[in-house]
Design a protein around this motif. Structure first.
Motif, mmCIF file in Angstrom:
data_model
loop_
_atom_site.group_PDB
_atom_site.id
_atom_site.type_symbol
_atom_site.label_atom_id
_atom_site.label_comp_id
_atom_site.label_asym_id
_atom_site.label_seq_id
_atom_site.Cartn_x
_atom_site.Cartn_y
_atom_site.Cartn_z
ATOM 1 N N VAL A 52 -49.091 -19.436 -6.289
ATOM 2 C CA VAL A 52 -49.574 -19.134 -4.943
ATOM 3 C C VAL A 52 -51.088 -19.060 -4.901
ATOM 4 C CG1 VAL A 52 -49.546 -17.415 -3.093
ATOM 5 C CG2 VAL A 52 -47.448 -17.975 -4.308
ATOM 6 N N THR A 53 -51.695 -18.532 -5.937
ATOM 7 C CA THR A 53 -53.145 -18.366 -5.943
ATOM 8 C C THR A 53 -53.880 -19.692 -6.090
ATOM 9 O OG1 THR A 53 -53.114 -17.969 -8.322
ATOM 10 C CG2 THR A 53 -53.047 -16.039 -6.881
ATOM 11 N N ARG A 54 -53.179 -20.745 -6.483
ATOM 12 C CA ARG A 54 -53.825 -22.030 -6.708
ATOM 13 C C ARG A 54 -53.361 -23.116 -5.742
ATOM 14 N NH1 ARG A 54 -58.169 -22.179 -9.520
ATOM 15 N NH2 ARG A 54 -57.643 -24.136 -10.445
ATOM 16 N N ILE A 55 -52.575 -22.758 -4.735
ATOM 17 C CA ILE A 55 -52.024 -23.754 -3.817
ATOM 18 C C ILE A 55 -53.114 -24.610 -3.190
ATOM 19 C CG2 ILE A 55 -50.907 -24.038 -1.560
ATOM 20 C CD1 ILE A 55 -48.964 -21.879 -2.364
ATOM 21 N N GLN A 56 -54.166 -23.984 -2.658
ATOM 22 C CA GLN A 56 -55.210 -24.742 -1.984
ATOM 23 C C GLN A 56 -55.922 -25.680 -2.951
ATOM 24 O OE1 GLN A 56 -55.669 -24.760 1.390
ATOM 25 N NE2 GLN A 56 -56.892 -26.539 0.926
ATOM 26 N N HIS A 57 -56.148 -25.236 -4.176
ATOM 27 C CA HIS A 57 -56.795 -26.087 -5.172
ATOM 28 C C HIS A 57 -55.980 -27.346 -5.418
ATOM 29 C CE1 HIS A 57 -58.672 -27.458 -8.877
ATOM 30 N NE2 HIS A 57 -57.468 -27.447 -9.430
ATOM 31 N N TYR A 58 -54.681 -27.182 -5.662
ATOM 32 C CA TYR A 58 -53.837 -28.335 -5.945
ATOM 33 C C TYR A 58 -53.640 -29.213 -4.713
ATOM 34 C CZ TYR A 58 -52.926 -26.499 -10.556
ATOM 35 O OH TYR A 58 -53.086 -26.052 -11.843
ATOM 36 N N ARG A 59 -53.622 -28.619 -3.533
ATOM 37 C CA ARG A 59 -53.493 -29.393 -2.301
ATOM 38 C C ARG A 59 -54.733 -30.272 -2.125
ATOM 39 N NH1 ARG A 59 -52.472 -25.462 1.925
ATOM 40 N NH2 ARG A 59 -50.402 -25.408 1.025
ATOM 41 N N ASP A 60 -55.919 -29.697 -2.330
ATOM 42 C CA ASP A 60 -57.154 -30.462 -2.215
ATOM 43 C C ASP A 60 -57.205 -31.577 -3.253
ATOM 44 O OD1 ASP A 60 -57.926 -28.787 -0.171
ATOM 45 O OD2 ASP A 60 -59.312 -27.603 -1.412
ATOM 46 N N LEU A 61 -56.796 -31.277 -4.465
ATOM 47 C CA LEU A 61 -56.786 -32.275 -5.530
ATOM 48 C C LEU A 61 -55.860 -33.430 -5.174
ATOM 49 C CD1 LEU A 61 -57.702 -33.009 -8.426
ATOM 50 C CD2 LEU A 61 -55.719 -31.734 -9.244
ATOM 51 N N ASP A 114 -27.866 -18.743 -15.568
ATOM 52 C CA ASP A 114 -29.271 -18.557 -15.939
ATOM 53 C C ASP A 114 -30.215 -18.532 -14.736
ATOM 54 O OD1 ASP A 114 -28.576 -18.634 -18.663
ATOM 55 O OD2 ASP A 114 -28.724 -20.833 -18.687
ATOM 56 N N LEU A 115 -29.723 -18.951 -13.583
ATOM 57 C CA LEU A 115 -30.569 -19.002 -12.390
ATOM 58 C C LEU A 115 -30.917 -17.593 -11.921
ATOM 59 C CD1 LEU A 115 -28.773 -21.811 -10.385
ATOM 60 C CD2 LEU A 115 -30.957 -21.963 -11.570
ATOM 61 N N PRO A 116 -31.983 -17.470 -11.134
ATOM 62 C CA PRO A 116 -32.326 -16.152 -10.587
ATOM 63 C C PRO A 116 -31.155 -15.578 -9.789
ATOM 64 C CG PRO A 116 -34.082 -17.730 -10.174
ATOM 65 C CD PRO A 116 -32.945 -18.497 -10.739
ATOM 66 N N LYS A 117 -31.068 -14.268 -9.754
ATOM 67 C CA LYS A 117 -29.992 -13.597 -9.024
ATOM 68 C C LYS A 117 -30.140 -13.853 -7.523
ATOM 69 C CE LYS A 117 -29.410 -10.116 -12.484
ATOM 70 N NZ LYS A 117 -29.360 -8.740 -12.860
ATOM 71 N N PRO A 118 -29.028 -13.877 -6.798
ATOM 72 C CA PRO A 118 -29.091 -14.147 -5.357
ATOM 73 C C PRO A 118 -29.950 -13.165 -4.556
ATOM 74 C CG PRO A 118 -26.852 -14.396 -6.136
ATOM 75 C CD PRO A 118 -27.654 -13.826 -7.281
ATOM 76 N N ASN A 119 -30.123 -11.954 -5.045
ATOM 77 C CA ASN A 119 -30.923 -10.970 -4.305
ATOM 78 C C ASN A 119 -32.396 -10.964 -4.724
ATOM 79 O OD1 ASN A 119 -30.579 -9.905 -6.833
ATOM 80 N ND2 ASN A 119 -29.931 -7.878 -6.148
ATOM 81 N N THR A 120 -32.856 -12.024 -5.353
ATOM 82 C CA THR A 120 -34.239 -12.119 -5.826
ATOM 83 C C THR A 120 -35.210 -12.033 -4.647
ATOM 84 O OG1 THR A 120 -33.612 -13.459 -7.717
ATOM 85 C CG2 THR A 120 -35.905 -13.591 -7.022
ATOM 86 N N LYS A 121 -36.180 -11.162 -4.781
ATOM 87 C CA LYS A 121 -37.219 -11.001 -3.753
ATOM 88 C C LYS A 121 -38.584 -11.453 -4.268
ATOM 89 C CE LYS A 121 -34.450 -9.100 -0.825
ATOM 90 N NZ LYS A 121 -33.714 -10.065 -0.069
ATOM 91 N N ARG A 122 -38.802 -11.321 -5.569
ATOM 92 C CA ARG A 122 -40.099 -11.679 -6.156
ATOM 93 C C ARG A 122 -39.971 -13.043 -6.823
ATOM 94 N NH1 ARG A 122 -43.095 -10.705 -10.942
ATOM 95 N NH2 ARG A 122 -45.293 -10.514 -10.439
ATOM 96 N N TRP A 123 -40.617 -14.023 -6.236
ATOM 97 C CA TRP A 123 -40.488 -15.401 -6.707
ATOM 98 C C TRP A 123 -41.692 -15.792 -7.554
ATOM 99 C CZ3 TRP A 123 -36.212 -18.059 -6.725
ATOM 100 C CH2 TRP A 123 -35.191 -17.671 -5.858
ATOM 101 N N VAL A 124 -41.551 -15.653 -8.856
ATOM 102 C CA VAL A 124 -42.598 -16.104 -9.775
ATOM 103 C C VAL A 124 -42.417 -17.600 -10.000
ATOM 104 C CG1 VAL A 124 -42.849 -13.847 -10.867
ATOM 105 C CG2 VAL A 124 -41.211 -15.484 -11.792
ATOM 106 N N VAL A 125 -43.415 -18.225 -10.580
ATOM 107 C CA VAL A 125 -43.423 -19.667 -10.788
ATOM 108 C C VAL A 125 -42.176 -20.144 -11.532
ATOM 109 C CG1 VAL A 125 -44.652 -21.534 -11.981
ATOM 110 C CG2 VAL A 125 -45.927 -19.835 -10.685
ATOM 111 N N ARG A 126 -41.812 -19.475 -12.601
ATOM 112 C CA ARG A 126 -40.667 -19.907 -13.408
ATOM 113 C C ARG A 126 -39.384 -19.914 -12.593
ATOM 114 N NH1 ARG A 126 -36.899 -17.121 -15.456
ATOM 115 N NH2 ARG A 126 -38.027 -15.173 -15.306
#
Length: 99
Positions: free
Chosen positions: A83-92, A24-36
């Motif tokens: 990725v779009t919220r990294i800075q928000h969560y880091r500040d929090l 069930d894990l992502p394939k080894p050649n995965t290039k696009r890393w979504v949150v899930r």
């Protein structure tokens, strides 16, 4: 008797509460890393499905990259991996450490 054989679980609980196997894990050649997908890889390592070295080799990740995913999940759950919220969560997180 096989002495140095490590016993691994056949499945672990995934980030959404579903059973997660190696297939069930992502394939080894995965290039696009979504949150899930990131969360699934972190859950696989945390649950003992794969070792850290196996994940780094399988996906071509650096230890720093994987560690950042793991830290984000520990601090903020799956939302911390966005990725779009990294800075928000880091500040929090930094504000929470102050108080």
């Amino acid at each position: 008797m096989i002495e140095n054989q490590k016993i691994r679980p056949a499945k672990v609980i995934g980030p959404l509460g579903e059973p997660l196997t190696v297939e069930d894990l992502p394939k080894p050649n995965t290039k696009r890393w979504v949150v899930r997908r990131k969360a699934e890889v972190v859950a696989a390592v945390n649950g003992g499905l794969l070792t850290l070295d196996e994940v780094l080799d399988r996906y071509g990740l650096t230890i720093e990259e994987f560690a950042s995913w793991q830290r984000a999940v520990d601090r903020s759950g799956m939302q911390g991996l966005r990725v779009t919220r990294i800075q928000h969560y880091r500040d929090l997180y930094e504000r929470q450490l102050k108080y």
